[in-house]
Scaffold this motif. Structure first.
Motif, PDB file in Angstrom:
ATOM      1  N   ARG A   1       0.422  -1.551  -0.306  1.00 29.88           N
ATOM      2  CA  ARG A   1       0.164   0.182  -0.224  1.00 29.88           C
ATOM      3  C   ARG A   1       0.563   1.299   0.225  1.00 29.88           C
ATOM      4  N   ASN A   2       1.977   0.875   0.400  1.00 24.47           N
ATOM      5  CA  ASN A   2       2.953   2.667   0.797  1.00 24.47           C
ATOM      6  C   ASN A   2       4.739   2.278   0.181  1.00 24.47           C
TER       7      ASN A   2
ATOM      8  N   SER B   1      10.423  -0.035   7.467  1.00 24.68           N
ATOM      9  CA  SER B   1      10.787   0.437   8.339  1.00 24.68           C
ATOM     10  C   SER B   1      10.389   0.802  10.093  1.00 24.68           C
ATOM     11  N   SER B   2      11.550   1.140  10.975  1.00 23.93           N
ATOM     12  CA  SER B   2      11.366   1.545  11.939  1.00 23.93           C
ATOM     13  C   SER B   2       9.751   1.916  12.656  1.00 23.93           C
TER      14      SER B   2
ATOM     15  N   VAL C   1      13.708  -0.539   1.153  1.00 19.16           N
ATOM     16  CA  VAL C   1      12.571  -0.959  -0.201  1.00 19.16           C
ATOM     17  C   VAL C   1      12.562  -2.530   0.383  1.00 19.16           C
ATOM     18  N   VAL C   2      10.901  -3.358  -0.187  1.00 20.14           N
ATOM     19  CA  VAL C   2      12.152  -4.873  -0.456  1.00 20.14           C
ATOM     20  C   VAL C   2      10.525  -5.405  -1.520  1.00 20.14           C
TER      21      VAL C   2
END
Length: 378
Positions: free
Chosen positions: A210-211, A216-217, A231-232
């Motif tokens: 979605r984003n 991220s932490s 970014v995965v």
């Protein structure tokens, strides 16, 4: 001068203004989470993912299912273009199916036949829309899907707040259910969508993509990204703004009241238009929230619509069959007569205005003008 009755007009109350003011004052920016919570509470769904539009929710559902090039998704030929569109963006293939002549939803006999004829592992599932707010026969739909091992995504854009056999649409058995807060407005006051599911993997993948597929932490309360992130995957910008979520949250809080008023209008239409020459009222086969009120005109539907517009009444058309659209007609070499029931239905149907802030006088005027036009119709 004729009274002017738009096809649809949004109803904005103090509730919407109050929710929006809280966002503008930066007092409460967690409206997206509140909207998701409202959906899971009302529908009984396990997971909810808010999006910036109903189309985004549908596309995100295809992403969560990991749709790939050459995969196939079945859908009704009587759907809004967003349905096959989200399939084609993967270079996957929509398979169109004709419709039921009475409720205009997908013809489950034809649906089952298509599945029998398509045994390919590339056939991943179906997107099933609920036309006008009346669901298809979900018990039979789910049984067919289980037998053939495919996933069901419900496009419930017309069925927000609706039920099937008394159970809320959204957690009745589909793999994913998608909603839209503005399914029939080009210039919406606010845009919002929702994706509901029960499966952990579908939810996690939907939330990730979605984003921008960012891991991220954390994020702060204003939406600022912590400075270390990764970014995965390839994602999208489908998250909803706090302002849109605030408006949608207020609207959703009043959905039952809005449905009740539409059902009241539909009952007036039913009584006034039953037996009117050239006009057939909707066939109610299951729970119906009358997101649209679709009548049939036995001949010269366009002339009937023009006559109503001359009297100030704006109508809709749900829908122009997808096989008549230039892109799909040319892409798949479809012929006009390929889907006979949908074609005949398209040539006859007309959607009358029906929305929460229609007054009794507005409804009476629509009834009077439909009867007047019918009495002169050729």
């Amino acid at each position: 001068m004729a009274r002017e009755i738009p096809f649809f007009k949004p109803d904005i109350s103090a509730a919407e203004r109050e929710q929006i003011e809280k966002v503008l004052d930066l007092d409460d920016l967690s409206k997206a989470e509140a909207l998701e919570s409202a959906f899971t509470k009302r529908t009984g769904a396990t997971y909810a993912i808010s999006t910036n539009s109903g189309t985004s929710a549908l596309h995100l559902s295809m992403c969560a299912m990991d749709l790939k090039r050459g995969d196939k998704i079945i859908c009704s030929v009587n759907s809004f273009p967003s349905v096959p569109e989200v399939v084609r963006h993967f270079d996957a293939e929509p398979i169109f199916v004709d419709i039921d002549a009475e409720d205009f939803n997908i013809d489950l006999d034809a649906f089952e036949k298509v599945l029998e004829e398509n045994k390919s592992k590339k056939l991943k599932g179906a997107i099933i829309n609920h036309v006008a707010g009346q669901p298809t026969d979900l018990d039979r739909l789910y049984e067919i899907a289980r037998h053939h091992g495919i996933r069901i995504v419900e496009d419930a854009s017309d069925a927000m707040g609706g039920t099937y056999n008394g159970d809320p649409i959204g957690a009745t058995g589909a793999d994913i259910t998608c909603f839209s807060f503005s399914p029939h407005m080009k210039n919406s006051v606010a845009n919002a969508g929702m994706m509901l599911c029960e499966d952990d993997d579908l939810y996690r993948r939907g939330m990730l993509l979605r984003n921008h597929a960012i891991e991220s932490s954390g994020w702060d309360k204003y939406g600022n990204l912590e400075y270390i992130y990764d970014v995965v995957d390839i994602g999208w910008k489908y998250d909803i703004s706090a302002l849109d979520a605030a408006y949608a949250l207020a609207q959703y809080g009043r959905v039952e009241k809005m449905i009740a008023h539409r059902q009241k209008i539909a009952a007036v239409y039913d009584e006034a238009l039953e037996g009117v020459k050239h006009v057939s009222i909707p066939v109610k086969k299951r729970d119906h929230i009358y997101h649209h009120y679709i009548i049939r005109i036995d001949r010269n539907r366009d002339g009937f619509a023009r006559a109503l517009k001359e009297r100030g009444i704006h109508c809709g058309l749900h829908y122009i069959p997808l096989h008549l659209m230039s892109y799909y007609k040319q892409k798949y070499s479809l012929r006009v007569n390929d889907f006979q029931t949908a074609l005949q239905t398209y040539q006859q149907v007309l959607s009358l205005p029906i929305y929460h802030n229609m007054s009794d006088a507005d409804v009476e005027y629509v009834c009077d003008m439909v009867k007047e036009v019918a009495s002169k119709h050729i």
